[in-house]
Design an enzyme around this catalytic site. Structure first.
Site, PDB file in Angstrom:
ATOM      1  N   ASP A  41       0.832  -1.205   0.000  1.00  0.00           N
ATOM      2  CA  ASP A  41       0.000   0.000   0.000  1.00  0.00           C
ATOM      3  C   ASP A  41       0.870   1.260   0.000  1.00  0.00           C
ATOM      4  OD1 ASP A  41      -2.378   1.395   0.008  1.00  0.00           O
ATOM      5  OD2 ASP A  41      -2.583   1.361   2.192  1.00  0.00           O
TER       6      ASP A  41
ATOM      7  N   ASN B 208       1.294   3.505  -2.931  1.00  0.00           N
ATOM      8  CA  ASN B 208       1.825   3.998  -4.204  1.00  0.00           C
ATOM      9  C   ASN B 208       1.309   5.390  -4.554  1.00  0.00           C
ATOM     10  OD1 ASN B 208       3.435   1.744  -4.904  1.00  0.00           O
ATOM     11  ND2 ASN B 208       1.649   0.649  -5.675  1.00  0.00           N
ATOM     12  N   ARG B 209       0.006   5.595  -4.416  1.00  0.00           N
ATOM     13  CA  ARG B 209      -0.565   6.886  -4.804  1.00  0.00           C
ATOM     14  C   ARG B 209      -0.160   7.987  -3.840  1.00  0.00           C
ATOM     15  NH1 ARG B 209      -6.807   5.816  -6.099  1.00  0.00           N
ATOM     16  NH2 ARG B 209      -6.695   4.766  -4.067  1.00  0.00           N
TER      17      ARG B 209
ATOM     18  N   SER C 110      -6.775  -5.721  -6.281  1.00  0.00           N
ATOM     19  CA  SER C 110      -7.943  -6.270  -5.603  1.00  0.00           C
ATOM     20  C   SER C 110      -9.184  -6.178  -6.480  1.00  0.00           C
ATOM     21  CB  SER C 110      -8.196  -5.525  -4.286  1.00  0.00           C
ATOM     22  OG  SER C 110      -8.717  -4.230  -4.545  1.00  0.00           O
TER      23      SER C 110
ATOM     24  N   ASN D 114     -10.316  -2.712  -6.691  1.00  0.00           N
ATOM     25  CA  ASN D 114      -9.522  -1.784  -7.508  1.00  0.00           C
ATOM     26  C   ASN D 114     -10.156  -1.502  -8.860  1.00  0.00           C
ATOM     27  OD1 ASN D 114      -6.254  -2.928  -6.334  1.00  0.00           O
ATOM     28  ND2 ASN D 114      -7.610  -1.354  -5.522  1.00  0.00           N
ATOM     29  N   PHE D 115     -11.079  -2.352  -9.300  1.00  0.00           N
ATOM     30  CA  PHE D 115     -11.775  -2.088 -10.556  1.00  0.00           C
ATOM     31  C   PHE D 115     -12.666  -0.851 -10.463  1.00  0.00           C
ATOM     32  CE2 PHE D 115     -10.898  -6.429 -12.290  1.00  0.00           C
ATOM     33  CZ  PHE D 115     -10.471  -6.011 -13.542  1.00  0.00           C
TER      34      PHE D 115
ATOM     35  N   ARG E 179     -11.517   2.007  -9.498  1.00  0.00           N
ATOM     36  CA  ARG E 179     -10.647   3.177  -9.689  1.00  0.00           C
ATOM     37  C   ARG E 179     -10.803   3.732 -11.104  1.00  0.00           C
ATOM     38  NH1 ARG E 179      -4.921   1.809  -6.574  1.00  0.00           N
ATOM     39  NH2 ARG E 179      -5.837   1.608  -4.477  1.00  0.00           N
TER      40      ARG E 179
ATOM     41  N   ARG F  88       1.946  -5.013   6.121  1.00  0.00           N
ATOM     42  CA  ARG F  88       1.216  -3.987   5.373  1.00  0.00           C
ATOM     43  C   ARG F  88       2.028  -2.703   5.400  1.00  0.00           C
ATOM     44  NH1 ARG F  88      -4.855  -2.668   4.302  1.00  0.00           N
ATOM     45  NH2 ARG F  88      -4.541  -0.742   3.121  1.00  0.00           N
TER      46      ARG F  88
ATOM     47  N   ARG G 290      -5.717  -2.183   8.664  1.00  0.00           N
ATOM     48  CA  ARG G 290      -6.770  -3.094   8.210  1.00  0.00           C
ATOM     49  C   ARG G 290      -6.164  -4.099   7.237  1.00  0.00           C
ATOM     50  NH1 ARG G 290      -8.270   2.037   6.146  1.00  0.00           N
ATOM     51  NH2 ARG G 290      -7.762   2.285   3.927  1.00  0.00           N
TER      52      ARG G 290
ATOM     53  N   GLU H   7       0.700 -13.568  11.996  1.00  0.00           N
ATOM     54  CA  GLU H   7       1.222 -12.397  12.700  1.00  0.00           C
ATOM     55  C   GLU H   7       1.154 -11.182  11.771  1.00  0.00           C
ATOM     56  OE1 GLU H   7       2.172 -12.327  15.886  1.00  0.00           O
ATOM     57  OE2 GLU H   7       1.666 -14.464  16.072  1.00  0.00           O
TER      58      GLU H   7
END
EC number: 2.5.1.-
Length: 250
Positions: A27, A29-30, A76, A79-80, A82, A199, A205, A218
Site C-alpha cells: 500500500d 503507491n498513490r 484487488s 480496484n476495478f 478506480r 502492510r 486493516r 502475525e
C-alpha cells in the site's frame, strides 16, 4: 499486531524461526506519488511504476533468507472501481513486468502462481500469466504468488459455489465438510497459510486479503510507503516476527 520502528539499520534476521510464508499488502503507491509529483512528472498513477521497481530488491532479500512463499496483494477486486486510466496503467505495468522478469524468475528458480478471479482480467494479461506460470511451474526455490483481481470474500464465494456443485454431483458429501476440505477449494490450495502479513503505508486493516488464511497470521504494519520499502524494512518485520510467541489461538 505491531507497528514498525523504521530502523534503517535493521540487522539480517536470524535464520532460526524464519517465516515460511510472507504476505505483503503493498500500500501507498498513490500517496508516495503525491509527495514526489514534481520530480516524477508522470500521470497521477505513476506511483505504481515506482512501486514495481521495488520488487526485485525484495525478491533478492527473500531468496537470501530462504523464505519459501511470498504472496503479494497486486490488484484487488475493489480496484476495478478506480479511474479507467489508472487501471490501464496498472495492467500495462503488470504485463510489462511479467515479460521483463521472466528470465529473472527462471534464473532464480522462482515459480509464479497467480490467485484471484483471473477470468475478468484482459485477455492479453491472462495469456501472459499462463505463459509465465507454465515456464516456471517446475521451480521450487521460491513460490511467488500474485493476488490479481483478488478479494478474500470473492474467493470464498467462488470456493463455496464449486463445493456446492460437487455436492450436487455427489463427488463429495456435506458430511465431508471440514476446514481442510474448504481450504482445498480456495485459490491458495496447496499453500501453507501466511506466517507473517506485512502492510506498508500505515493503514490498520487487512483490506479483504486472505481472510480465511490469516486466522493466526502475525501482523506487522509499517508507515513506510511501498515505493520506499527496502530489504531493511523487510528484515525489521522479520526480526519483530521472530520475537513473537505464536500460540495459534491456544
Amino acid at each position: 499486531m505491531s507497528l514498525a520502528t523504521n530502523n534503517a539499520e535493521s540487522k539480517f534476521p536470524s535464520l532460526q524461526r524464519l517465516p515460511n510464508h510472507v504476505a505483503i499488502i503493498m500500500d501507498g503507491n498513490r500517496r508516495w506519488y503525491k509527495k514526489h509529483r514534481e520530480e516524477c512528472g508522470h500521470t497521477h498513477t505513476s506511483g505504481h511504476y515506482y512501486g514495481a521497481k521495488v520488487l526485485p530488491n525484495i525478491l533478492n532479500a527473500v531468496l537470501d533468507l530462504g523464505i519459501k512463499v511470498l504472496t503479494l496483494y497486486t490488484f484487488s477486486t475493489e480496484n476495478f472501481g478506480r479511474p479507467k486510466e489508472e487501471i490501464q496503467e496498472i495492467f500495462n505495468i503488470f504485463y510489462t513486468q511479467l515479460d521483463k522478469q521472466l528470465p529473472y524468475l527462471m534464473e532464480n528458480e522462482i515459480c509464479l502462481r497467480c490467485i484471484g478471479d483471473l477470468s475478468k482480467l484482459p485477455k492479453g494479461i491472462q495469456t501472459k500469466i499462463n505463459h509465465v506460470s507454465r515456464m516456471t511451474a517446475s521451480f521450487s526455490r521460491l513460490e511467488l504468488v500474485l493476488a490479481v483481481n483478488y478479494g478474500g470474500k470473492d474467493e470464498l464465494v467462488r470456493a463455496f459455489k464449486k463445493l456446492h456443485v460437487d455436492i450436487l454431483n455427489k463427488k463429495i458429501s456435506s458430511d465431508d465438510l471440514s476446514e481442510s476440505l474448504i481450504s482445498s477449494y480456495l485459490d491458495t490450495s496447496g499453500l501453507t497459510d501466511p506466517d507473517l502479513l506485512i502492510r506498508t503505508g500505515g493503514e490498520m486493516r487487512v483490506s479483504n486479503f486472505l481472510l480465511w488464511q490469516i486466522a493466526y497470521t502475525e501482523l506487522y504494519i509499517t508507515d513506510t510507503l511501498w515505493p520506499d520499502f527496502t530489504p531493511q524494512d523487510l528484515f525489521e518485520a522479520i526480526n519483530v516476527y521472530q520475537q513473537r510467541s505464536r500460540r495459534g489461538g491456544k
